[in-house]
Design an enzyme around this catalytic site. Sequence first.
Site, short mmCIF file in Angstrom:
data_model
loop_
_atom_site.label_atom_id
_atom_site.label_comp_id
_atom_site.label_asym_id
_atom_site.label_seq_id
_atom_site.Cartn_x
_atom_site.Cartn_y
_atom_site.Cartn_z
N ASP A 64 0.80 -1.22 0.00
CA ASP A 64 0.00 0.00 0.00
C ASP A 64 0.84 1.28 0.00
O ASP A 64 0.33 2.34 -0.33
CB ASP A 64 -0.96 0.02 1.20
CG ASP A 64 -0.25 -0.21 2.54
OD1 ASP A 64 0.99 -0.25 2.54
OD2 ASP A 64 -0.93 -0.38 3.58
N HIS A 65 2.12 1.19 0.36
CA HIS A 65 2.92 2.41 0.50
C HIS A 65 3.64 2.81 -0.80
O HIS A 65 3.46 3.89 -1.31
CB HIS A 65 3.99 2.23 1.58
CG HIS A 65 3.48 2.43 2.98
ND1 HIS A 65 2.51 1.64 3.54
CD2 HIS A 65 3.83 3.32 3.94
CE1 HIS A 65 2.28 2.05 4.78
NE2 HIS A 65 3.08 3.06 5.05
N ASP A 119 3.59 -1.49 11.30
CA ASP A 119 3.18 -0.13 10.96
C ASP A 119 2.56 0.46 12.21
O ASP A 119 1.79 -0.21 12.91
CB ASP A 119 2.16 -0.14 9.82
CG ASP A 119 1.94 1.26 9.29
OD1 ASP A 119 2.53 1.60 8.24
OD2 ASP A 119 1.21 2.03 9.94
N ARG A 379 -0.63 12.44 10.24
CA ARG A 379 0.66 13.08 10.58
C ARG A 379 0.93 14.31 9.72
O ARG A 379 0.68 14.28 8.51
CB ARG A 379 1.81 12.09 10.37
CG ARG A 379 1.72 10.97 11.36
CD ARG A 379 2.93 10.08 11.40
NE ARG A 379 2.75 9.22 12.56
CZ ARG A 379 3.06 7.94 12.62
NH1 ARG A 379 3.63 7.36 11.59
NH2 ARG A 379 2.82 7.26 13.70
N SER A 537 6.51 6.80 13.25
CA SER A 537 6.37 5.54 12.55
C SER A 537 7.14 4.39 13.21
O SER A 537 8.00 4.60 14.06
CB SER A 537 6.85 5.71 11.11
OG SER A 537 8.06 5.03 10.91
N ARG A 539 9.05 2.35 11.51
CA ARG A 539 10.09 1.91 10.58
C ARG A 539 11.38 1.55 11.33
O ARG A 539 12.01 2.40 11.96
CB ARG A 539 10.34 2.96 9.49
CG ARG A 539 10.86 4.28 9.98
CD ARG A 539 10.83 5.34 8.87
NE ARG A 539 9.46 5.72 8.58
CZ ARG A 539 9.08 6.94 8.20
NH1 ARG A 539 9.97 7.88 8.02
NH2 ARG A 539 7.81 7.21 7.96
C1 MIC Z 1 3.86 6.25 8.57
O1 MIC Z 1 2.67 6.57 8.59
O2 MIC Z 1 4.76 6.94 9.07
C2 MIC Z 1 4.24 4.92 7.93
C3 MIC Z 1 4.92 5.23 6.67
O3 MIC Z 1 3.07 4.20 7.63
C4 MIC Z 1 5.11 4.14 8.91
C5 MIC Z 1 5.68 2.90 8.35
C6 MIC Z 1 6.89 3.09 7.47
O4 MIC Z 1 7.70 3.97 7.71
O5 MIC Z 1 7.02 2.29 6.55
C7 MIC Z 1 4.41 3.80 10.21
O6 MIC Z 1 3.43 4.42 10.56
O7 MIC Z 1 4.86 2.90 10.94
FE1 SF4 Z 2 -0.14 4.83 5.12
FE2 SF4 Z 2 1.12 5.46 7.39
FE3 SF4 Z 2 -0.29 7.29 6.07
FE4 SF4 Z 2 -1.55 5.35 7.27
S1 SF4 Z 2 -0.34 6.93 8.24
S2 SF4 Z 2 -1.97 6.09 5.21
S3 SF4 Z 2 -0.17 3.63 6.98
S4 SF4 Z 2 1.56 6.26 5.36
#
Ligand code: MIC
Ligand code: SF4
Length: 648
Positions: A64-65, A119, A379, A537, A539
Amino acid sequence: MAMTVTEKILAAHLVEGRLEKGTEVGIRIDQTLTQDATGTMAYLEFEATGLSRVRTELSVCYVDHNLVQSDFRNADDHRFLQSVARRYGLYFSPPGNGISHQIHLERFGRPGKTLLGSDSHTPTGGGLGMLAIGAGGLDVAMAMAGRPFYLVMPKVYGVRLTGRLPAWVSARDVLLELLRRLSVKGGVGYIMEYFGPGVKELSVTDRAAITNFGAELGATTSVFPSDGNTKKFLESQGRGDQWVELVADADAVYDEVIEIDMSGLEPLIACPSSPDNVVRVREVAGRPVSQVLVGSCSNSSLRDLLLVAKVLEKETVHPDVSFEINPGSRQVLENLTAQGDMLSLIRAGARVHQAGCLGCIGMGQAPATNTISLRTFPRNFPGRSGTKDDQVYLCSPEVAVASAITGRITDPRDLAEYPRIVLPERYLPGDQRIEPPRPAGEAVAIVRGPNIAPFPEMDALPETWRGSVLLKVGDNITTDHIMPAGAKILPLRSNIPAISEYVFNAVDPDLVARAGKARQQYDGGMVVGGENYGQGSSREHAALAPRYLGIRVKLVKSFARIHKANLINFGILPLTFVEPADYDTIRQGEEVEISGLRAALVAGAETITVAIAGRTVRARLEVSARHREILLDGSLLNWAAMAADAGR
Ligand code: MIC
Ligand code: SF4
């Protein structure tokens, strides 16, 4: 003993430790989810366990990313993930199907179960009454291997909801209000559990919007009870048989309680560039907007998009605004289209995208210079949109659509009539592209593109570690600061040497060069930080890539939960100041020495003496006995391999 929902689920899954606040417990994980940006690494880690099949009740691999395929790399990773899912017995959800959290809620989540996801927004599942926790990829790999998930037994923060939401105010505002009151670190060390008479006024997708966004409080997770509304939702998904009732006992005790009278709420908005920078929409109304984005895992359910479509039935989008829809899932898209409401969106001028994360992680949709972007996302950390000095505001779909019409930040109560939303009794499932697990024993070759680099080797902790202070940063540093995302860097997620070139890139582009020098001169480097270091996140690249650069120690005022766990998993010492005032004395470039390190860890020392340019700074090492072993061995993978050799 009277129990909260949290305690009931934890008690039913406890495999190690006792349910005592502040102590480490191990819990059985029923379900896992991964997304592609963290998933490639998680499956490389799972492969390292040597198992031939996942050992959970259900595991799903979502893509999805990384949807923008500007070269072969993301596409290669998608094929790798599909082959991994086929080989190891997972469900697979291909690109375009939607965001992991929304689909998991619709098709897989079950009340009373545990879910671990790579995630940070995995808590979305809490809307269904499950204990859904975000973690680093390696922890999820271990859970897929059937190992327990370890966490420090959190306290339970009871959120008592009363009243009902007025017109034009929605679930999103409940969490914005909590962020306003508690801040992005208010939930650290807690599970937020919702209770009280207001709970029955919220549908499951409203609840999921709350538990999802609850990640921004820094909480371990958030959970709602499973009640009649949960049953109704599961029935509408054709999964009524999976419903179980799960409510807190009447005299359950919460460690803290906060009350929200939903009737008294009004539309709220988080200003740039932190989700807790919350004010009333009225206070910023009138500011011109260039972009309005509805979607992300936070607010892209059918209810949210229907609301927007109904408002736009007789309206058009302002000519200065790029109004974009990022649907949460194929199910949402199908149902919206079948009901005829997609037409209103398209006619009004919306740009309708495929279902996925997209601009929420800077995969396209970067806003124009010096303009305001309004988003229903969770975010708005600085630069996350892909535009330097961005001005991203976070709001509800109601505020978003009102502002898209007027071209200015608008309180939706100034619009005429609140539309009536009718949700289907039975949703079109929209899951025809989800591949079920292949039968065990079927031969499947793993497809590995050239972008997938081997997992880096990690050495054990030395007895004496010498380094230099590579960087000093302030409070609330996010993992987006440490390991940025966006369309350029995300395709490198399966290549640690390549992605490590971008560590702290926007904060200090010279850091990587300095880390190289510190590796030549000493053992490596240390980073110094303030409160809530590593929020945001999950990550693990924010630990793995710095470790690859030789960063072995982080000394901060306090850590965010997932990041601290990731640091330990990759052998970085997570130290906190005994005397926070020492933070002020440290300067970038100073020499650091920690001697007697292994002995201190073996002895279970909770205080470590760090010599910085000849001065002595006392640091706390708050970790479990298992963590100490992992740190000594240099990484969780090393530890697990040694445990396997020793037959543990
Ligand atoms: C985010 O919303 O910051 C992400 C991208 O979904 C991350 C995961 C990632 O960095 O791949 C998260 O929320 O854990
Ligand atoms: Fe995707 Fe993270 Fe954004 Fe949710 S917050 S839509 S999981 S990038």
